[in-house]
Design a protein around this motif. Structure first.
Motif, PDB file in Angstrom:
ATOM      1  N   VAL A   1       0.846  -1.202   0.000  1.00 22.46           N
ATOM      2  CA  VAL A   1       0.000   0.000   0.000  1.00 22.46           C
ATOM      3  C   VAL A   1       0.877   1.246   0.000  1.00 22.46           C
ATOM      4  CG1 VAL A   1      -1.580   1.358   1.430  1.00 22.46           C
ATOM      5  CG2 VAL A   1      -2.035  -1.050   1.008  1.00 22.46           C
ATOM      6  N   LYS A   2       1.962   1.180   0.780  1.00 25.06           N
ATOM      7  CA  LYS A   2       2.904   2.297   0.822  1.00 25.06           C
ATOM      8  C   LYS A   2       3.483   2.565  -0.574  1.00 25.06           C
ATOM      9  CE  LYS A   2       6.380   3.085   4.197  1.00 25.06           C
ATOM     10  NZ  LYS A   2       7.134   2.473   5.275  1.00 25.06           N
ATOM     11  N   GLY A   3       3.882   1.462  -1.235  1.00 26.01           N
ATOM     12  CA  GLY A   3       4.432   1.599  -2.590  1.00 26.01           C
ATOM     13  C   GLY A   3       3.401   2.144  -3.554  1.00 26.01           C
ATOM     14  N   MET A   4       2.168   1.635  -3.413  1.00 27.76           N
ATOM     15  CA  MET A   4       1.094   2.094  -4.298  1.00 27.76           C
ATOM     16  C   MET A   4       0.831   3.587  -4.111  1.00 27.76           C
ATOM     17  SD  MET A   4      -0.135   0.020  -6.366  1.00 27.76           S
ATOM     18  CE  MET A   4      -0.033  -1.674  -6.783  1.00 27.76           C
ATOM     19  N   TYR A   5       0.967   4.014  -2.851  1.00 31.34           N
ATOM     20  CA  TYR A   5       0.755   5.428  -2.548  1.00 31.34           C
ATOM     21  C   TYR A   5       1.765   6.280  -3.315  1.00 31.34           C
ATOM     22  CZ  TYR A   5       0.582   9.746   0.071  1.00 31.34           C
ATOM     23  OH  TYR A   5       0.491  11.061   0.404  1.00 31.34           O
ATOM     24  N   ILE A   6       3.026   5.816  -3.315  1.00 32.33           N
ATOM     25  CA  ILE A   6       4.068   6.545  -4.055  1.00 32.33           C
ATOM     26  C   ILE A   6       3.717   6.580  -5.534  1.00 32.33           C
ATOM     27  CG2 ILE A   6       6.497   6.500  -4.736  1.00 32.33           C
ATOM     28  CD1 ILE A   6       7.056   5.155  -2.013  1.00 32.33           C
ATOM     29  N   THR A   7       3.292   5.421  -6.053  1.00 33.19           N
ATOM     30  CA  THR A   7       2.991   5.363  -7.481  1.00 33.19           C
ATOM     31  C   THR A   7       1.797   6.245  -7.822  1.00 33.19           C
ATOM     32  OG1 THR A   7       3.728   3.088  -7.361  1.00 33.19           O
ATOM     33  CG2 THR A   7       2.661   3.758  -9.377  1.00 33.19           C
TER      34      THR A   7
ATOM     35  N   VAL B   1       0.015  10.167 -10.416  1.00 27.68           N
ATOM     36  CA  VAL B   1      -1.125  10.284 -11.322  1.00 27.68           C
ATOM     37  C   VAL B   1      -1.493  11.749 -11.537  1.00 27.68           C
ATOM     38  CG1 VAL B   1      -3.551   9.722 -11.626  1.00 27.68           C
ATOM     39  CG2 VAL B   1      -1.995   8.007 -10.727  1.00 27.68           C
ATOM     40  N   TRP B   2      -1.468  12.529 -10.461  1.00 23.76           N
ATOM     41  CA  TRP B   2      -1.800  13.945 -10.617  1.00 23.76           C
ATOM     42  C   TRP B   2      -0.580  14.808 -10.323  1.00 23.76           C
ATOM     43  CZ3 TRP B   2      -5.071  10.599  -7.959  1.00 23.76           C
ATOM     44  CH2 TRP B   2      -6.271  10.312  -8.615  1.00 23.76           C
TER      45      TRP B   2
END
Ligand code: SF4
Ligand code: SF4
Lengths: 391, 169
Positions: free
Chosen positions: B26-32, B36-37
């Motif tokens: 989830v932490k990694g996904m947050y970075i990714t 997006v914006w």
């Protein structure tokens, strides 16, 4: 006929009465040469017992270009572009080793500014090379986005090199006696601001990959190359340091101006997994990037105006003799053995000792007993470049 | 007993691992997702948008044959021997022209061909050229259908016509 690579027959699975009817045999699987996980054109012949690797034999030579023999027909300046093409992800380091060998034989004094510019490009090259290792390793293990982040940063470094030398990968920048072009203040400012940004990014990389539990599960305690194995095979660089041995030529046998710099040698300590496994090799690389940033900052401070080219004759002729020069390249110790004839314009013999070759030869040692997926992780973790293995 | 304990600890470990895996992912996904914006596009839409190359960029070679004094230094410096030069004596009575830098041209250049397919863009030939007529241009789009088409005869009128287009200022 027994090939040099054979290390005896793989152990046969024991057959007892129950399994006697169910005859089993090892399956031969060719990994590569066109396989993205082998980082180039390496073919590994794997004998598998279901999912377990029983035996792995690397087959080399798909990228052999007869470089050493070619060099015997080239003048000493013309050899440099050929050295670029050894390890095409760390060309600066390769050139530097060769150029230092020629300079030592010639007795050339390299101006201080040239030495500092060399250190700047060498450390940037180390960062670029380790970023590539980081990105492709994550890609091997199935994570795509770290690769893209690594490439963004690497791209900026390549841009610096392009401004400096004119080429993105094969520079021909470090010349006998100095460097080709001077570094302008403008470029130094750009590099400094990049370092600030990049230092922030490395923290993201640690969060994204190094400390990710899935990544740790895939790499910790996998592909353990013990210290004894490293000594037996002659491993160097991050592989040796990952096994917990403090050995870095920049510290242990300082060349160029490295003795003036303050930095640490990073070794694997096994806070996750055990020393010598894939995770520790990986983390050594990532921490070395931090050390390179330290060296670069110091180098920028030391930079002062001056000449960038020493006194070198127009046609380089070396006295009779031989020299072995080794430096710490991103992948390990690169050695150049140069033999010259009296007054000859071309090398009599030029032998390259490549770290990747040594590390590839360790694969048959660690492979038996691994799962195939773990084997892919092991191959990725030693970070080989086939241009240097095959030469 | 010990086996039981081991199982127990690995059972706990299993869920701990699971928790860590989800948490770090989830932490990694947050970075990714933060990309997006609000993060500017890094890639270049190539044929429409072109990068401005740095001044020193080493692309296709160009020889300004009017300034060449046929000294063959470039051919000798080339590590892959891909420059072919032929020259002959100036015919009797011909006027001796000068290069832009002022050195007299004493030989008549009859052939100056570079096999670009062999060239490794190392730049050694451009550094030794005394009149600086051999330079790297910034032209990087020169794919060809046949390998023979990569041989550039710098005395041919069509190749000479590049001069207006690609010579660096
Ligand atoms: S750039 Fe290098 S390889 Fe190409 S023609 Fe010049 S010297 Fe030869
Ligand atoms: S070095 Fe320059 S002047 Fe001499 S032959 Fe080559 S291109 Fe012509």
């Amino acid at each position: 006929m027994q090939s040099r690579w054979d290390i005896g027959e793989p152990e046969k699975p024991t057959i007892n009465e129950e399994t006697e009817q169910l005859k089993s045999e090892l399956l031969t699987l060719n990994m590569g040469p066109q396989h993205p996980a082998t980082h180039g054109v390496l073919r590994i012949e794997i004998k598998t017992d279901s999912e377990i690797v029983a035996h792995a034999i690397p087959h080399l030579g798909y990228l052999h270009r007869c470089m050493e023999k070619h060099c015997e027909n080239l003048d000493y300046r013309g050899v440099i572009p050929f050295f670029d093409r050894l390890d095409y992800l760390a060309s600066m380091s390769q050139e530097h080793t060769y150029v230092m060998a020629v300079e030592k034989m010639l007795g050339t004094e390299v101006p201080r500014r040239a030495e500092l510019i060399r250190i700047i490009v060498l450390e940037f090259q180390r960062i670029a090379s380790h970023l590539m290792a980081f990105g492709t390793y994550a890609l091997d293990l199935g994570a795509f986005s770290p690769f893209l982040y690594a490439f963004q940063d690497r791209e900026e470094i390549l841009r610096f090199f392009e401004e400096l030398s004119g080429a993105r990968l094969l520079y021909n920048y470090i010349w006998v006696g100095g460097v080709w072009n001077d570094l302008t203040d403008d470029q130094v400012e750009k590099m400094k601001s990049f370092l600030d940004r990049f230092e922030e990014n490395t923290k993201t990389y640690h969060e994204l990959v190094s400390m990710n539990q899935i990544f740790i599960q895939r790499t910790a305690n996998v592909g353990v190359m013990s210290l004894q194995d490293c000594f037996d095979y002659g491993a160097t660089g991050p592989v040796l340091r990952g096994a917990g041995y403090k050995w870095d030529l920049r510290k242990q046998a300082p060349y160029s101006l490295y003795s003036e710099f303050d930095f640490d040698v990073q070794v694997g300590v096994g806070e996750i997994g055990q020393v010598g496994d894939c995770w520790n090799r990986f983390i050594v690389r990532m921490r070395e990037v931090g050390e390179s940033i330290k060296i670069l900052r110091q180098a920028f401070d030391k930079l002062e105006p001056g000449s960038i080219m020493g006194k070198v004759p127009k046609i380089i002729k070396l006295p009779k003799g031989e020299i072995y020069m080794k430096t710490e390249c991103p992948r390990g110790e690169l050695g150049v053995h140069l033999v010259s004839e009296d007054g000859g314009k071309t090398p009599y013999r030029l032998k390259v000792k490549s770290p990747c070759f040594t590390h590839t030869s360790m694969l048959p040692r660690v492979a038996p007993g691994q799962m195939i997926a773990d084997f892919v992780a092991t191959v990725g973790s030693i970070d080989i470049v086939l241009g240097e293995v095959d030469r | 007993m010990s086996t039981h304990l081991h199982q127990h600890s690995s059972f706990k470990q299993y869920f701990l691992n699971l928790f860590h895996a989800i948490y770090t992912t989830v932490k990694g996904m947050y970075i990714t997702f933060s990309y997006v914006w609000g993060v500017k596009v890094v890639s270049i839409e190539y044929p429409e948008v072109r990068e401005v190359l740095p001044a020193r960029a080493r692309m296709r070679l160009f020889n300004d044959a009017e300034n060449c004094i046929s000294c063959t230094q470039c051919a000798m410096a080339c590590p892959v021997d891909c420059i072919y030069i032929a020259s002959e004596k100036m015919p009797e009575g011909a006027e001796i022209k000068k290069t832009t830098s002022g050195s007299p041209i004493r030989l008549l250049l009859t052939q100056f061909t570079i096999d670009t397919a062999l060239c490794c863009y190392c730049g050694l030939c451009t550094t030794v050229c005394p009149t600086e007529c051999l330079t790297h241009s910034h032209d990087y789009e020169f794919a060809q259908y046949t390998i023979d088409a990569m041989k550039y005869d710098y005395l041919a009128p069509d190749v000479r016509a590049w001069r207006d287009r690609i010579v660096k200022a």
